[in-house]
Write a protein that holds these residues in place. Structure first.
Motif, PDB file in Angstrom:
ATOM      1  N   LEU A   1       0.952  -0.939   0.055  1.00 29.89           N
ATOM      2  CA  LEU A   1      -0.125   0.159   0.098  1.00 29.89           C
ATOM      3  C   LEU A   1       0.904   1.425  -0.066  1.00 29.89           C
ATOM      4  CD1 LEU A   1      -2.582  -1.002   2.737  1.00 29.89           C
ATOM      5  CD2 LEU A   1      -2.934  -1.303   0.083  1.00 29.89           C
ATOM      6  N   LYS A   2       0.706   2.036  -0.895  1.00 27.11           N
ATOM      7  CA  LYS A   2       1.450   3.086  -1.016  1.00 27.11           C
ATOM      8  C   LYS A   2       0.983   4.336  -1.606  1.00 27.11           C
ATOM      9  CE  LYS A   2       3.932   1.543  -5.449  1.00 27.11           C
ATOM     10  NZ  LYS A   2       5.143   1.444  -5.739  1.00 27.11           N
ATOM     11  N   ASN A   3       1.402   5.519  -1.891  1.00 31.57           N
ATOM     12  CA  ASN A   3       0.702   6.643  -2.468  1.00 31.57           C
ATOM     13  C   ASN A   3      -0.750   6.934  -1.598  1.00 31.57           C
ATOM     14  OD1 ASN A   3       2.847   6.758  -4.483  1.00 31.57           O
ATOM     15  ND2 ASN A   3       1.625   5.377  -5.807  1.00 31.57           N
ATOM     16  N   ARG A   4      -0.644   6.970  -0.613  1.00 34.84           N
ATOM     17  CA  ARG A   4      -1.988   7.273   0.371  1.00 34.84           C
ATOM     18  C   ARG A   4      -2.801   6.342  -0.047  1.00 34.84           C
ATOM     19  NH1 ARG A   4      -0.417  11.571   3.483  1.00 34.84           N
ATOM     20  NH2 ARG A   4       0.998  12.799   2.803  1.00 34.84           N
ATOM     21  N   GLU A   5      -2.769   5.210  -0.194  1.00 36.70           N
ATOM     22  CA  GLU A   5      -3.808   4.207  -0.404  1.00 36.70           C
ATOM     23  C   GLU A   5      -4.432   3.833   0.872  1.00 36.70           C
ATOM     24  OE1 GLU A   5      -3.175   1.319  -3.965  1.00 36.70           O
ATOM     25  OE2 GLU A   5      -1.458   1.145  -2.653  1.00 36.70           O
TER      26      GLU A   5
ATOM     27  N   LEU B   1      -6.857   0.912   2.639  1.00 38.81           N
ATOM     28  CA  LEU B   1      -7.333  -0.529   2.359  1.00 38.81           C
ATOM     29  C   LEU B   1      -8.398  -0.710   3.459  1.00 38.81           C
ATOM     30  CD1 LEU B   1      -7.827  -3.238   0.865  1.00 38.81           C
ATOM     31  CD2 LEU B   1      -5.865  -3.960   2.084  1.00 38.81           C
TER      32      LEU B   1
ATOM     33  N   SER C   1      -0.061   5.794   3.994  1.00 41.71           N
ATOM     34  CA  SER C   1      -1.183   4.837   3.700  1.00 41.71           C
ATOM     35  C   SER C   1      -1.667   4.047   4.934  1.00 41.71           C
ATOM     36  CB  SER C   1      -0.445   3.632   2.551  1.00 41.71           C
ATOM     37  OG  SER C   1       0.009   4.083   1.533  1.00 41.71           O
TER      38      SER C   1
END
Length: 223
Positions: free
Chosen positions: A114-118, A120, A136
């Motif tokens: 999870l990156k770029n402010r994702e 989940l 993230s």
């Protein structure tokens, strides 16, 4: 001139053998060039990355990962150490966690970081095959297991369920919350410093407080 980095490919992973006597920038440049020229050969498989030959700061590890991702179609699910004792602890911890959390109706598996402010969010327990990057977040009403590094945010037990926990191979979260309790990190160690020894950890509630402990068979037997 000898290669600055040699790539060894296995069925489920890639190992980088790096020279210690060359600048790190030379390694990333050569690595990018080799993966670009072999893009079709490597395909888009899910692989684990390991390396040897020199000690890297965490930022340099991320630079290696980014170099490979930008130059290939591979999905790097985790970075694995070459220290055999550490690997054995990882394997035992992972096996125990997987026994405690059978997949299917009980849990969910997410492949990739999870990156770029994702963000989940799931309705069940979750195992993440990858890292949770800064900025993230992952949220679950039950348990969260990161088979990689937890550097972002994690919220377990979001429905108020007792006994929820967060486990990761490397635990350095920006924020961590279990139920209504927030974790207070008193560790002054810098997040991006050199890691001489990485140990899997688990965060859980104890006496109305989140505690962080090494992830061992004895600890997991209490859940």
């Amino acid at each position: 001139m000898k290669d600055a980095v040699v790539i060894k490919s296995y069925q489920n992973g890639i190992n980088l053998i790096m020279r210690e006597d060359v600048p790190f920038e030379q390694i990333t440049e050569e690595l990018s060039a080799k993966f670009r020229s072999s893009r079709s050969f490597f395909g888009n498989a899910d692989v684990a990355l390991s390396y040897e030959g020199r000690r890297l700061e965490h930022g340099q590890e991320l630079a290696l990962v980014d170099a490979i991702r930008l130059s290939s179609d591979l999905n790097l699910v985790c970075v694995v150490g070459k220290d055999e004792e550490t690997n054995r602890r990882y394997i035992k911890a992972i096996q125990k966690v997987q026994q405690k959390l059978p997949l299917g109706s009980e849990g969910q598996l997410h492949k990739g970081s999870l990156k770029n402010r994702e963000v989940l969010e799931t309705e069940s327990s979750i195992i993440i095959l990858g890292d949770v990057y800064p900025g993230s977040a992952v949220m679950s009403p039950r348990n969260i297991i990161v088979l990689g590094g937890l550097y972002g945010e994690a919220y377990a037990g979001t429905d108020g369920r007792e006994g929820a926990y967060v486990a990761a191979l490397e635990m350095e979260p920006e924020r961590l919350k279990i139920g209504d309790f927030k974790y207070k990190n008193n560790d002054r160690q810098t997040k991006w410093g050199i890691r001489s020894k990485v140990q899997p950890k688990i965060a859980h509630l104890k006496n109305d407080k989140i505690v962080m402990e090494p992830l061992t068979k004895e600890i997991l037997d209490t859940f």
